[in-house]
Motif scaffolding. Structure first.
Motif, mmCIF file in Angstrom:
data_model
loop_
_atom_site.group_PDB
_atom_site.id
_atom_site.type_symbol
_atom_site.label_atom_id
_atom_site.label_comp_id
_atom_site.label_asym_id
_atom_site.label_seq_id
_atom_site.Cartn_x
_atom_site.Cartn_y
_atom_site.Cartn_z
ATOM 1 N N PHE A 128 0.823 -1.204 0.000
ATOM 2 C CA PHE A 128 0.000 0.000 0.000
ATOM 3 C C PHE A 128 0.863 1.262 0.000
ATOM 4 N N GLU A 129 2.032 1.187 0.618
ATOM 5 C CA GLU A 129 2.950 2.332 0.552
ATOM 6 C C GLU A 129 3.390 2.576 -0.893
ATOM 7 N N GLY A 130 3.703 1.487 -1.618
ATOM 8 C CA GLY A 130 4.095 1.633 -3.010
ATOM 9 C C GLY A 130 2.965 2.122 -3.891
ATOM 10 N N LEU A 131 1.719 1.826 -3.485
ATOM 11 C CA LEU A 131 0.566 2.249 -4.268
ATOM 12 C C LEU A 131 0.380 3.761 -4.235
ATOM 13 N N LYS A 132 0.919 4.429 -3.220
ATOM 14 C CA LYS A 132 0.750 5.875 -3.103
ATOM 15 C C LYS A 132 1.341 6.620 -4.296
ATOM 16 N N THR A 133 2.467 6.121 -4.819
ATOM 17 C CA THR A 133 3.162 6.819 -5.903
ATOM 18 C C THR A 133 3.125 6.038 -7.213
ATOM 19 N N ASN A 134 2.481 4.879 -7.246
ATOM 20 C CA ASN A 134 2.456 4.073 -8.462
ATOM 21 C C ASN A 134 1.530 4.697 -9.497
ATOM 22 N N THR A 135 1.977 4.719 -10.744
ATOM 23 C CA THR A 135 1.194 5.315 -11.826
ATOM 24 C C THR A 135 0.808 4.298 -12.896
ATOM 25 N N ASN A 136 1.074 3.016 -12.671
ATOM 26 C CA ASN A 136 0.807 1.989 -13.679
ATOM 27 C C ASN A 136 -0.350 1.069 -13.304
ATOM 28 N N LEU A 137 -0.480 0.753 -12.032
ATOM 29 C CA LEU A 137 -1.484 -0.217 -11.599
ATOM 30 C C LEU A 137 -2.887 0.375 -11.703
ATOM 31 N N GLU A 138 -3.800 -0.336 -12.380
ATOM 32 C CA GLU A 138 -5.179 0.118 -12.524
ATOM 33 C C GLU A 138 -6.174 -0.815 -11.842
ATOM 34 N N ILE A 139 -5.809 -2.088 -11.667
ATOM 35 C CA ILE A 139 -6.707 -3.071 -11.046
ATOM 36 C C ILE A 139 -5.978 -3.736 -9.883
ATOM 37 N N LEU A 140 -6.545 -3.639 -8.693
ATOM 38 C CA LEU A 140 -5.969 -4.258 -7.499
ATOM 39 C C LEU A 140 -7.001 -5.196 -6.897
ATOM 40 N N SER A 141 -6.726 -6.500 -6.924
ATOM 41 C CA SER A 141 -7.649 -7.508 -6.413
ATOM 42 C C SER A 141 -7.022 -8.203 -5.217
ATOM 43 N N LEU A 142 -7.614 -8.021 -4.052
ATOM 44 C CA LEU A 142 -7.139 -8.620 -2.803
ATOM 45 C C LEU A 142 -8.247 -9.445 -2.157
ATOM 46 N N ALA A 143 -9.063 -10.116 -2.958
ATOM 47 C CA ALA A 143 -10.172 -10.915 -2.441
ATOM 48 C C ALA A 143 -9.656 -12.171 -1.750
ATOM 49 N N ASN A 144 -10.225 -12.463 -0.586
ATOM 50 C CA ASN A 144 -9.916 -13.688 0.166
ATOM 51 C C ASN A 144 -8.424 -13.817 0.448
ATOM 52 N N THR A 145 -7.845 -12.764 0.988
ATOM 53 C CA THR A 145 -6.432 -12.777 1.355
ATOM 54 C C THR A 145 -6.233 -12.584 2.859
ATOM 55 N N GLU A 146 -7.334 -12.702 3.634
ATOM 56 C CA GLU A 146 -7.288 -12.530 5.093
ATOM 57 C C GLU A 146 -6.820 -11.123 5.464
ATOM 58 N N LEU A 147 -7.221 -10.166 4.669
ATOM 59 C CA LEU A 147 -6.890 -8.761 4.926
ATOM 60 C C LEU A 147 -7.702 -8.242 6.111
ATOM 61 N N THR A 148 -7.039 -7.498 7.009
ATOM 62 C CA THR A 148 -7.690 -6.938 8.198
ATOM 63 C C THR A 148 -7.595 -5.414 8.182
ATOM 64 N N ASP A 149 -8.167 -4.799 9.235
ATOM 65 C CA ASP A 149 -8.230 -3.334 9.280
ATOM 66 C C ASP A 149 -6.859 -2.673 9.383
ATOM 67 N N GLY A 150 -5.906 -3.333 10.063
ATOM 68 C CA GLY A 150 -4.616 -2.698 10.310
ATOM 69 C C GLY A 150 -3.928 -2.182 9.058
ATOM 70 N N PRO A 151 -3.599 -3.049 8.092
ATOM 71 C CA PRO A 151 -2.918 -2.570 6.886
ATOM 72 C C PRO A 151 -3.768 -1.639 6.039
ATOM 73 N N VAL A 152 -5.098 -1.726 6.146
ATOM 74 C CA VAL A 152 -5.973 -0.916 5.305
ATOM 75 C C VAL A 152 -5.833 0.563 5.629
ATOM 76 N N GLU A 153 -5.346 0.896 6.818
ATOM 77 C CA GLU A 153 -5.136 2.305 7.154
ATOM 78 C C GLU A 153 -4.185 2.966 6.166
ATOM 79 N N ILE A 154 -3.166 2.234 5.713
ATOM 80 C CA ILE A 154 -2.238 2.774 4.713
ATOM 81 C C ILE A 154 -2.896 2.766 3.336
ATOM 82 N N LEU A 155 -3.747 1.759 3.061
ATOM 83 C CA LEU A 155 -4.473 1.725 1.801
ATOM 84 C C LEU A 155 -5.383 2.940 1.665
ATOM 85 N N LEU A 156 -5.991 3.363 2.759
ATOM 86 C CA LEU A 156 -6.847 4.550 2.725
ATOM 87 C C LEU A 156 -6.043 5.785 2.312
#
Length: 287
Positions: free
Chosen positions: A156-184
């Protein structure tokens, strides 16, 4: 053709006063008439449809305690019903249920092949830079269950400055609230991401609301999918907050969120339709 009843035109009966006619009937005639009335006629009041025809005099007011005592006494006095097969302790009667064996399908085989790749993904994740993590996210992070919180945060830190990625799929990866704070934070900065899928994870309703809110600064994401979380119920307050946030987004075209409140569901559907119509008008105007 004229319809007659008892020698008279049926229209003549419309002028007859029913109350006056009933007042001339004897009690016996009234009783006979009530017995001939259809009890299922919904036009009659319930008191007439459910007329008490019991001739026995009431024995007195209902005494619930005495009634229960009588039923218990009556049950003890009655003999047990005869059984065709006497009861024997420790012996099961009837057919014992056994689950059917599931036949292997192509989908199961494909799933095994996909899970066999986990070790390769783990090796790829070890030592990968933020840019490499973002590139890896574009090829197949969904269904991978061994991604640590630290790797999510680096992604998610790399996503802040990335200009190439258009589709991000993280379905069923046991993602929790903690890392999502950086995704926000990344969603508020990244203007190139078009589709985000975080379905089937462990995000709380508040985090899902914050994801929708994080799309407002850039308004570049066209599709957001967050359904099938644990817990699945968002709650009335969160659903209404999400619907208001969606109404502020003029770019979002598709959203995967289950709304239990009809008002929230209607508002979101209307706004998405408005956004899609605006895209269609621009496309037609350009042609």
């Amino acid at each position: 053709m004229t319809t007659k009843l008892y020698g008279k035109d049926i229209k003549e009966y419309d002028e007859i006063d029913i109350d006056d006619l009933l007042s001339k009937l004897t009690p016996e005639e009234l009783e006979q008439l009530s017995n001939e009335v259809d009890p299922d006629d919904s036009l009659l009041p319930p008191s007439q449809r459910c007329k008490d025809q019991t001739t026995k005099a009431p024995t007195g007011p209902l005494n619930r305690k005495k009634l229960l005592e009588y039923l218990e006494k009556r049950a003890k006095e009655q003999e047990d019903w005869p059984e065709n097969k006497p009861y024997e302790g420790g012996i099961k009667r009837g057919k014992v249920w056994t689950p059917k064996e599931k036949s292997r399908t192509q989908e199961d085989e494909d799933l095994e092949v996909e899970l066999d790749l986990d070790d390769d993904y783990e090796q790829a994740l070890i030592g990968a830079s933020e840019a490499e993590l973002v590139d890896l996210a574009a090829s197949n992070l969904s269904q991978i269950h061994n991604i640590s919180k630290e790797k999510f945060k680096r992604l998610f830190e790399g996503l802040k400055t990335n200009t190439n990625l258009e589709i991000l799929s993280l379905a069923n990866t046991e993602l929790t609230d903690g890392p999502v704070e950086i995704l926000l934070q990344a969603l508020e900065l990244n203007k190139n991401l078009k589709s985000l899928n975080v379905e089937s994870n462990y995000l709380t309703p508040q985090t899902i609301r914050d994801l929708v809110k994080a799309l407002l600064p850039t308004q570049s994401v066209l599709e957001l999918r967050t359904a099938n979380q644990s817990p699945q119920v968002l709650g009335n307050k969160i659903e209404m907050e999400i619907s208001k946030l969606v109404e502020m987004n003029d770019t979002l075209l598709r959203i995967g969120i289950f709304f239990e409140i009809a008002d929230a569901r209607i508002r979101v559907a209307a706004k998405l339709q408005e956004n899609n119509d605006a895209i269609r008008v621009k496309r037609v105007g350009a042609q």
